[in-house]
Design an enzyme around this catalytic site. Structure first.
Site, mmCIF file in Angstrom:
data_model
loop_
_atom_site.group_PDB
_atom_site.id
_atom_site.type_symbol
_atom_site.label_atom_id
_atom_site.label_comp_id
_atom_site.label_asym_id
_atom_site.label_seq_id
_atom_site.Cartn_x
_atom_site.Cartn_y
_atom_site.Cartn_z
ATOM 1 N N GLU A 1 -14.988 6.270 -2.421
ATOM 2 C CA GLU A 1 -13.970 6.647 -3.405
ATOM 3 C C GLU A 1 -12.543 6.329 -2.944
ATOM 4 O O GLU A 1 -11.727 7.225 -2.804
ATOM 5 C CB GLU A 1 -14.054 8.158 -3.671
ATOM 6 C CG GLU A 1 -15.423 8.646 -4.074
ATOM 7 C CD GLU A 1 -15.502 10.166 -4.192
ATOM 8 O OE1 GLU A 1 -16.096 10.629 -5.161
ATOM 9 O OE2 GLU A 1 -14.953 10.873 -3.317
ATOM 10 N N PRO A 2 -12.230 5.071 -2.718
ATOM 11 C CA PRO A 2 -10.858 4.769 -2.282
ATOM 12 C C PRO A 2 -9.856 4.910 -3.435
ATOM 13 O O PRO A 2 -10.146 4.520 -4.563
ATOM 14 C CB PRO A 2 -10.950 3.301 -1.840
ATOM 15 C CG PRO A 2 -12.094 2.735 -2.620
ATOM 16 C CD PRO A 2 -13.057 3.864 -2.866
ATOM 17 N N GLY A 3 -8.720 5.493 -3.141
ATOM 18 C CA GLY A 3 -7.641 5.570 -4.127
ATOM 19 C C GLY A 3 -6.443 4.822 -3.573
ATOM 20 O O GLY A 3 -6.123 3.698 -3.962
ATOM 21 N N ARG A 4 -5.797 5.461 -2.580
ATOM 22 C CA ARG A 4 -4.600 4.911 -1.948
ATOM 23 C C ARG A 4 -4.779 3.452 -1.503
ATOM 24 O O ARG A 4 -3.897 2.618 -1.713
ATOM 25 C CB ARG A 4 -4.278 5.770 -0.717
ATOM 26 C CG ARG A 4 -3.004 5.420 0.009
ATOM 27 C CD ARG A 4 -2.978 6.111 1.394
ATOM 28 N NE ARG A 4 -3.423 7.482 1.331
ATOM 29 C CZ ARG A 4 -2.632 8.522 1.149
ATOM 30 N NH1 ARG A 4 -1.336 8.347 1.046
ATOM 31 N NH2 ARG A 4 -3.130 9.750 1.100
ATOM 32 N N TYR B 1 4.628 16.127 2.547
ATOM 33 C CA TYR B 1 3.787 15.794 3.709
ATOM 34 C C TYR B 1 4.578 15.235 4.879
ATOM 35 O O TYR B 1 3.977 14.714 5.815
ATOM 36 C CB TYR B 1 2.749 14.725 3.326
ATOM 37 C CG TYR B 1 1.945 15.000 2.094
ATOM 38 C CD1 TYR B 1 1.076 16.091 2.039
ATOM 39 C CD2 TYR B 1 2.032 14.164 0.983
ATOM 40 C CE1 TYR B 1 0.320 16.337 0.898
ATOM 41 C CE2 TYR B 1 1.269 14.408 -0.160
ATOM 42 C CZ TYR B 1 0.423 15.497 -0.192
ATOM 43 O OH TYR B 1 -0.325 15.734 -1.308
ATOM 44 N N CYS C 1 19.239 18.303 -6.333
ATOM 45 C CA CYS C 1 19.986 19.386 -5.710
ATOM 46 C C CYS C 1 19.127 20.054 -4.650
ATOM 47 O O CYS C 1 18.637 21.173 -4.835
ATOM 48 C CB CYS C 1 20.398 20.409 -6.748
ATOM 49 S SG CYS C 1 21.394 19.669 -8.029
ATOM 50 N N ARG D 1 6.195 12.782 -1.722
ATOM 51 C CA ARG D 1 5.415 12.775 -0.472
ATOM 52 C C ARG D 1 6.238 13.059 0.785
ATOM 53 O O ARG D 1 5.759 13.761 1.681
ATOM 54 C CB ARG D 1 4.610 11.484 -0.341
ATOM 55 C CG ARG D 1 3.490 11.378 -1.402
ATOM 56 C CD ARG D 1 2.550 10.212 -1.148
ATOM 57 N NE ARG D 1 1.760 10.392 0.052
ATOM 58 C CZ ARG D 1 1.976 9.780 1.204
ATOM 59 N NH1 ARG D 1 2.957 8.910 1.315
ATOM 60 N NH2 ARG D 1 1.233 10.026 2.239
ATOM 61 N N TYR E 1 -0.003 8.342 -5.397
ATOM 62 C CA TYR E 1 0.526 9.695 -5.214
ATOM 63 C C TYR E 1 2.047 9.782 -5.324
ATOM 64 O O TYR E 1 2.657 10.675 -4.741
ATOM 65 C CB TYR E 1 0.046 10.287 -3.875
ATOM 66 C CG TYR E 1 -1.465 10.239 -3.731
ATOM 67 C CD1 TYR E 1 -2.281 11.023 -4.534
ATOM 68 C CD2 TYR E 1 -2.073 9.367 -2.825
ATOM 69 C CE1 TYR E 1 -3.660 10.954 -4.439
ATOM 70 C CE2 TYR E 1 -3.458 9.292 -2.725
ATOM 71 C CZ TYR E 1 -4.242 10.094 -3.529
ATOM 72 O OH TYR E 1 -5.605 10.013 -3.439
#
Ligand SMILES: *Cc1c(COP(=O)(O)O)cnc(C)c1O
Length: 497
Positions: A330-333, A397, A424, A393, A454
């Site tokens: 299941e690769p996404g990135r 992260y 802000c 991100r 993402y």
């Protein structure tokens, strides 16, 4: 990349960040294949310049190379098919839609022979609109609603990945009420967690996802939650148990963690076969393959990871004497991340002087020079017209990114810079540390690569900023696949009462 040059390297830069030999050069692993500078030095995708894109679509803008997306999707499919051909006849590749999803992308995924992972009713709605066959779609999630489960059954999904005993009962009941059989995978937590270059293996799981494989869970008989779920699934005539699933982390470069998880799950399948005579035909090893966000990230080619995983599946199945299950991933990135860069326009610039960091000097109060005065170093803040609303991100992260001057080349000296947004929030950082030419000025365009995964998916309207659109560039022409928001969109749901 050069070793840090004493003349230009800033003591404020992190250890991994080298001063580039050539600030205008593109570090290839971070960029889509169609991205190059044109003859005038302007960054271009398939010959279409960022200046032209800005003119037509404005900034900020996500710019995606469609051919690159298709090539990365195909390369995963081809590499895993080849590595597993003799083991289980090939691999089913589910693109993880949560990384970036819209109808155009689902169509590309379908056309390139991949399948689709979803994690909510909304993602299923996109899948349905794109016309992908339900049999090629999976539904994940640790808290699926009854409506989502019903929708999955309406769409005749190829698999519902069940996350808990609780949910298993719910799916069984709903399917039974409809007089149907739900196709189910069980998500297990193999106690393997991986991130970038390390993985850790633990016996116990303290997280919201999945069924624990640890042998002393809540059950009186000492069964693991995973084993209980297998027994329960087979007791329901409304459940067709396809197999087991795991997902061990993200942005992983080394194959070791995947291999260990595969081995653990295969041993589990063999034990279930032995104990209950249950043969589960499928095994899903999840996603998490890493990409290059900065020049020090070194992702492995899909073929290398596929071969390492295949070797372990082959030898473990032989050792256990079981027929290898059909493997899926299941690769996404790794499919969408590097296809896209974000184009921003530079606005406000300021330079502050900062003490050298304590780690370098052993002194939090700065470095006294020979005259006893503290030596400070410049850090330039380069503000752009987006920020944490289009890339959360770095805030979420501590993710590192890189950036390049895109609208022109420059022969100016490198200057340590921090690319920040317009929100802000002092944590509103897009690129924490990057060397950019000293002459970067308001009106220049910057490109931040690796923003396909993402970023848009996590985007928000913080400070009532309109979320940027996404253009797909193909054969030198660009089209919006998701339009940017307008002020009207921003006010649309405000009931005004
Ligand atoms: C997020 C996720 C993926 C995709 O992860 P990437 O790091 O984008 O490859 C795959 N499977 C599951 C279950 C996930 O939650």
């Amino acid at each position: 990349m050069s070793v840090q040059d004493a003349d230009t390297a800033s003591p404020l830069a992190p250890g991994w960040l080298a001063v580039p030999d050539d600030l205008n050069a593109l570090h290839e692993p971070m960029w889509a294949q169609g991205v190059q500078r044109d003859i005038d030095g302007v960054l271009a995708v398939n010959g279409l310049t960022v200046s032209a894109l800005k003119e037509q679509f404005g900034t900020p803008l996500f710019v995606m190379d469609e051919a690159d997306f298709r090539a990365r999707a195909r390369s995963f499919k081809d590499a895993f098919d080849a590595a597993f051909a003799d083991i289980c006849g090939g691999v089913d590749v589910y693109y993880a839609g949560k990384s970036f999803l819209c109808t155009a992308v689902v169509k590309w995924v379908k056309e390139e022979g991949l399948r689709l992972d979803t994690a909510s009713g909304g993602e299923l709605a996109v899948a349905a609109r794109a016309g992908i066959d339900g049999s090629r779609v999976a539904l994940h999630g640790n808290n699926k609603s009854d409506a989502e489960i019903n929708r999955a059954l309406d769409m005749e999904l190829g698999r519902i990945v069940v996350d808990s005993l609780d949910e298993l009962e719910r799916v069984a009941k709903i399917a039974s009420g409809r007089g149907e059989k739900a196709k189910v995978m069980l998500r297990l937590t193999p106690g393997v967690h991986a991130h970038t270059h390390e993985f850790i293996a633990t016996a116990h799981e303290d997280q919201k996802f999945g069924l624990s494989m640890a042998g002393d869970s809540t059950d009186q008989a000492g069964l693991s939650a995973a084993e209980e779920a297998v027994a329960a699934a087979t007791s329901h005539s409304s459940i067709e148990l396809l197999g087991v699933h795991c997902h061990i982390g993200s942005q992983i470069f080394e194959p070791d963690g995947f291999a260990l998880a595969a081995e653990k799950l295969l041993r589990f399948l063999a034990a279930m076969q032995e104990k209950y005579s249950i043969v589960m035909p499928e095994l899903d090893l999840g996603g998490g393959y890493g990409i290059a966000y900065t020049p020090v990230d070194t992702p492995r080619p899909a073929a290398e990871i596929a071969q390492a995983m295949a070797a372990v599946v082959r030898s473990t199945c032989a050792e256990l004497g079981i027929t290898a299950p059909r493997i899926s991933i299941e690769p996404g990135r790794a499919i969408v991340g590097s296809t896209t860069f974000t184009l921003y326009e530079v606005g406000t610039l300021k330079t502050v002087r900062v003490d050298a960091p304590a780690a370098e000097t052993g002194d939090t109060a700065g470095t006294p020079d020979q005259g006893g005065k503290n030596v400070t170093h410049p850090r330039r803040y380069v503000s752009v017209d987006g920020g944490m609303s289009d890339n959360a991100r770095p805030v979420l992260y501590d993710a590192d990114y890189s950036a390049i001057l895109a609208s022109r080349t420059s022969a100016a000296a490198p200057q340590l810079s921090r690319v920040v947004g317009k929100h802000c929030e002092s944590g509103d950082i897009v690129v924490r540390d990057v060397y950019l030419p000293e002459d970067v000025a308001a009106g220049d365009l910057l490109a931040v690569p690796g923003t396909g995964a993402y970023c848009w998916a996590l985007s928000s309207n913080y400070n009532y900023l309109a979320r940027p659109g996404i253009v797909a560039v193909r054969d030198g022409s660009a089209r919006l696949i998701v339009r940017g928001e307008t002020e009207e969109d921003l006010l649309n749901r405000d009931m005004g009462v």
